[in-house]
Scaffold this motif. Structure first.
Motif, PDB file in Angstrom:
ATOM      1  N   LYS A  40      48.937  34.772  34.240  1.00 62.21           N
ATOM      2  CA  LYS A  40      48.736  33.449  33.645  1.00 62.21           C
ATOM      3  C   LYS A  40      48.564  33.628  32.146  1.00 62.21           C
ATOM      4  N   VAL A  55      42.001  32.468  41.855  1.00 62.76           N
ATOM      5  CA  VAL A  55      42.247  32.119  43.251  1.00 62.76           C
ATOM      6  C   VAL A  55      43.518  32.799  43.752  1.00 62.76           C
ATOM      7  N   GLN A  56      44.559  32.803  42.936  1.00 56.73           N
ATOM      8  CA  GLN A  56      45.817  33.430  43.336  1.00 56.73           C
ATOM      9  C   GLN A  56      45.643  34.933  43.574  1.00 56.73           C
ATOM     10  N   GLU A  80      42.691  29.113  38.412  1.00 54.64           N
ATOM     11  CA  GLU A  80      43.905  29.167  39.226  1.00 54.64           C
ATOM     12  C   GLU A  80      44.356  30.599  39.470  1.00 54.64           C
ATOM     13  N   LYS A 127      43.972  35.805  46.943  1.00 55.42           N
ATOM     14  CA  LYS A 127      44.597  35.234  48.133  1.00 55.42           C
ATOM     15  C   LYS A 127      44.395  36.077  49.388  1.00 55.42           C
ATOM     16  N   ASN A 152      42.117  31.630  33.959  1.00 54.75           N
ATOM     17  CA  ASN A 152      41.534  30.384  34.445  1.00 54.75           C
ATOM     18  C   ASN A 152      41.294  30.477  35.951  1.00 54.75           C
TER      19      ASN A 152
END
Length: 254
Positions: A51, A60-61, A57, A64, A55
């Motif tokens: 990214k 979280v990715q 996001e 996984k 952040n």
């Protein structure tokens, strides 16, 4: 980093990072659900999500499927790749608590060396060394070993795709099987149910939607909707075709 020098896209960030990898590491782009799955010469894996900013996001990715099913295959380490200078302290601390390494990459056109006479590493921290039993580098706890029950399954060929694109094209094992089928189709002019069985692919969708019936009973030929995987994976197509003698049906002439 000087003003005006920055990564415009996540794909640019991934490309620069992969180009700077040390010897002994192979990048499997868009593999096993990660932007980049790094594989060391001895098989050790790092799942990397990229990214332009650190952040929630990307955290979280990178996390996984971890913790839900202990026997689910996964990489030894997980990491978030971001540009240097785009790491917030609190987010970095959260990553450490979750066992996610934050990799920061310098832009290839950064002019630090011109301005100060030295150039920082292309990325930090160093990747786990094959020559060391320690997984951290420089600072303790740079890397957090997940000790997965099984590692991610790798495709037979290194994907010929870029990483970090908004609509990524992945080289899955299904794609490899499909390319083999299409190579048989291209060489012979038709395929049969035996060919589907040989390359281990379900014929249902192909015979219903993607291929047309040939002039002879049991034969299927190229149709209007046949996938063009040669255009999608040109390098992998050539590699798989080069191995034709290793996997071809016995009745297909070379």
């Amino acid at each position: 980093m000087s003003k005006g020098v920055f990564f415009k896209t996540e794909a640019d960030l991934c490309s620069a990072f992969v180009a700077a990898l040390p010897a002994g590491w192979t990048a499997f782009n868009e593999t096993a659900g990660f932007d980049i799955l790094l594989v060391r010469a001895d098989g050790l894996q790092i799942g990397v999500e990229a990214k332009l900013r650190l952040n929630p996001e990307v955290v979280v990715q990178a996390s996984k499927e971890w913790g839900y099913a202990p026997l689910t295959p996964g990489p030894d380490f997980r990491a978030a790749l971001v540009p240097a200078g785009h790491v917030q302290n609190h987010m970095s601390a959260i990553c450490a608590m979750l066992g996610i390494t934050v990799i920061t990459a310098m832009h290839p056109d950064d002019d630090t060396e011109k301005r100060y006479g030295w150039r920082p590493p292309a990325f930090r921290p160093d990747l786990p060394s094959l020559d060391s039993r320690m997984y951290w580098s420089g600072r303790e706890h740079d890397w957090y070993d997940r000790c997965p029950a099984a590692r991610c399954v790798l495709p037979e060929y290194i994907p010929d795709v870029g990483a970090g694109h908004s609509a990524p094209v992945a080289l899955t094992n299904w794609k490899i099987q499909a390319i083999k089928l299409l190579i048989i189709l291209e060489r012979r002019g038709y395929v049969t149910k035996a060919d589907f069985k040989h390359v281990k692919i379900d014929p249902s969708r192909w015979t219903r939607d993607w291929l047309e019936r040939g002039t002879e009973r049991g034969q299927f030929v190229t149709g209007r909707y046949t996938p063009d995987l040669k255009a999608q994976h040109p390098v992998n197509w050539i590699q798989i075709e080069a191995d034709f003698d290793k996997w071809k049906p016995v009745e297909v002439a070379a």
